[in-house]
Design a protein around this motif. Structure first.
Motif, PDB file in Angstrom:
ATOM      1  N   TYR A 102       0.476  -1.480   0.543  1.00  0.00           N
ATOM      2  CA  TYR A 102       0.025   0.342   0.245  1.00  0.00           C
ATOM      3  C   TYR A 102       0.408   1.599   0.374  1.00  0.00           C
ATOM      4  O   TYR A 102       2.007   1.402   0.372  1.00  0.00           O
ATOM      5  CB  TYR A 102      -0.744   0.011   0.664  1.00  0.00           C
ATOM      6  CG  TYR A 102      -1.506  -1.178   0.882  1.00  0.00           C
ATOM      7  CD1 TYR A 102      -3.203  -1.134   0.917  1.00  0.00           C
ATOM      8  CD2 TYR A 102      -1.816  -2.640   1.959  1.00  0.00           C
ATOM      9  CE1 TYR A 102      -3.893  -2.234   0.276  1.00  0.00           C
ATOM     10  CE2 TYR A 102      -1.928  -3.094   2.436  1.00  0.00           C
ATOM     11  CZ  TYR A 102      -3.940  -2.727   1.583  1.00  0.00           C
ATOM     12  OH  TYR A 102      -4.268  -3.763   1.253  1.00  0.00           O
ATOM     13  N   GLU A 103       0.240   2.192  -0.308  1.00  0.00           N
ATOM     14  CA  GLU A 103       1.177   3.767  -1.072  1.00  0.00           C
ATOM     15  C   GLU A 103       0.950   4.041   0.198  1.00  0.00           C
ATOM     16  O   GLU A 103       1.600   4.611   0.961  1.00  0.00           O
ATOM     17  CB  GLU A 103       0.394   4.535  -2.012  1.00  0.00           C
ATOM     18  CG  GLU A 103       1.221   3.690  -3.681  1.00  0.00           C
ATOM     19  CD  GLU A 103       1.835   2.911  -3.245  1.00  0.00           C
ATOM     20  OE1 GLU A 103       3.433   4.404  -2.936  1.00  0.00           O
ATOM     21  OE2 GLU A 103       2.259   2.416  -4.156  1.00  0.00           O
ATOM     22  N   ASP A 104      -0.276   4.623   0.995  1.00  0.00           N
ATOM     23  CA  ASP A 104      -0.573   5.094   2.138  1.00  0.00           C
ATOM     24  C   ASP A 104      -0.349   4.575   3.178  1.00  0.00           C
ATOM     25  O   ASP A 104      -1.438   3.257   3.223  1.00  0.00           O
ATOM     26  CB  ASP A 104      -2.018   5.387   1.851  1.00  0.00           C
ATOM     27  CG  ASP A 104      -2.490   6.609   2.827  1.00  0.00           C
ATOM     28  OD1 ASP A 104      -1.863   7.025   3.526  1.00  0.00           O
ATOM     29  OD2 ASP A 104      -3.496   6.103   2.900  1.00  0.00           O
ATOM     30  N   PRO A 105       0.547   4.611   4.195  1.00  0.00           N
ATOM     31  CA  PRO A 105       0.397   4.178   5.906  1.00  0.00           C
ATOM     32  C   PRO A 105      -0.656   3.782   6.397  1.00  0.00           C
ATOM     33  O   PRO A 105      -0.874   2.750   7.386  1.00  0.00           O
ATOM     34  CB  PRO A 105       1.906   4.781   6.776  1.00  0.00           C
ATOM     35  CG  PRO A 105       2.338   6.163   5.125  1.00  0.00           C
ATOM     36  CD  PRO A 105       1.049   5.854   4.428  1.00  0.00           C
ATOM     37  N   GLU A 106      -1.816   4.748   6.250  1.00  0.00           N
ATOM     38  CA  GLU A 106      -2.717   4.438   6.748  1.00  0.00           C
ATOM     39  C   GLU A 106      -3.752   3.539   6.563  1.00  0.00           C
ATOM     40  O   GLU A 106      -4.165   2.748   7.534  1.00  0.00           O
ATOM     41  CB  GLU A 106      -3.772   6.048   7.194  1.00  0.00           C
ATOM     42  CG  GLU A 106      -3.150   7.045   7.812  1.00  0.00           C
ATOM     43  CD  GLU A 106      -2.915   6.908   9.355  1.00  0.00           C
ATOM     44  OE1 GLU A 106      -3.875   6.266  10.017  1.00  0.00           O
ATOM     45  OE2 GLU A 106      -2.012   7.198   9.637  1.00  0.00           O
ATOM     46  N   ILE A 107      -4.063   3.590   5.024  1.00  0.00           N
ATOM     47  CA  ILE A 107      -4.567   2.455   4.467  1.00  0.00           C
ATOM     48  C   ILE A 107      -3.880   0.940   4.751  1.00  0.00           C
ATOM     49  O   ILE A 107      -4.602   0.041   5.030  1.00  0.00           O
ATOM     50  CB  ILE A 107      -4.519   2.488   3.498  1.00  0.00           C
ATOM     51  CG1 ILE A 107      -5.787   3.476   2.671  1.00  0.00           C
ATOM     52  CG2 ILE A 107      -5.144   1.180   2.896  1.00  0.00           C
ATOM     53  CD1 ILE A 107      -5.634   3.798   1.758  1.00  0.00           C
TER      54      ILE A 107
END
Length: 145
Positions: A102-107
């Motif tokens: 995933y690019e976004d750490p939150e996701i």
């Protein structure tokens, strides 16, 4: 012929280590009228072998050789072409679409929590079944005491 020699030949015969001449000696010995009583059971076997060795085939056997048909060659060629096509046209799809990143750490954090929660639920379901095992253990201990 000595009895001890025949017994040694019998041992070698059943171990599969006799020569053809030794087997002939055994056949000659056991086709005689007088055979010791402890070797009487072998007499029928060697007489059978002697009788069967004289039988010859009465008709000629023809071996049928099959010619390989065109269809067999076509089938082989098709299977080779299919295998070659699979290996040559296989595209590396893992490079095009990287799975599990995933690019976004939150996701990524949310997905990890979701998967760990699912694993935890399965572990707890398995743990609930151990309650029955504990009851069994307690009952067993009552009977043992």
């Amino acid at each position: 012929m000595e009895l001890s020699n025949i017994e040694k030949l019998l041992e070698k015969y059943f171990e599969g280590q006799t020569t053809i001449s030794e087997e002939k000696e055994l056949k000659v010995y056991f086709t005689r009228e007088t055979v010791p009583s402890h070797l009487e059971s072998y007499k029928d076997m060697f007489q059978y072998f002697s009788e069967e060795s004289t039988i010859t085939a009465t008709k000629d056997l023809k071996l049928h050789t099959r010619k390989k048909s065109r269809y067999a060659w076509i089938g082989m060629a098709a299977s080779i072409a299919l295998i070659a096509g699979i290996f040559l046209t296989k595209t590396d799809q893992t490079n095009k679409k990287e799975l599990g990143t995933y690019e976004d750490p939150e996701i990524a954090l949310q997905e990890t929590k979701k998967i760990l929660n699912m694993v935890s639920q399965y572990m707890n379901e398995g743990k609930q079944e151990l309650v029955y095992l504990k009851k069994f253990e307690n009952t067993k201990n009552k009977f043992i005491k």
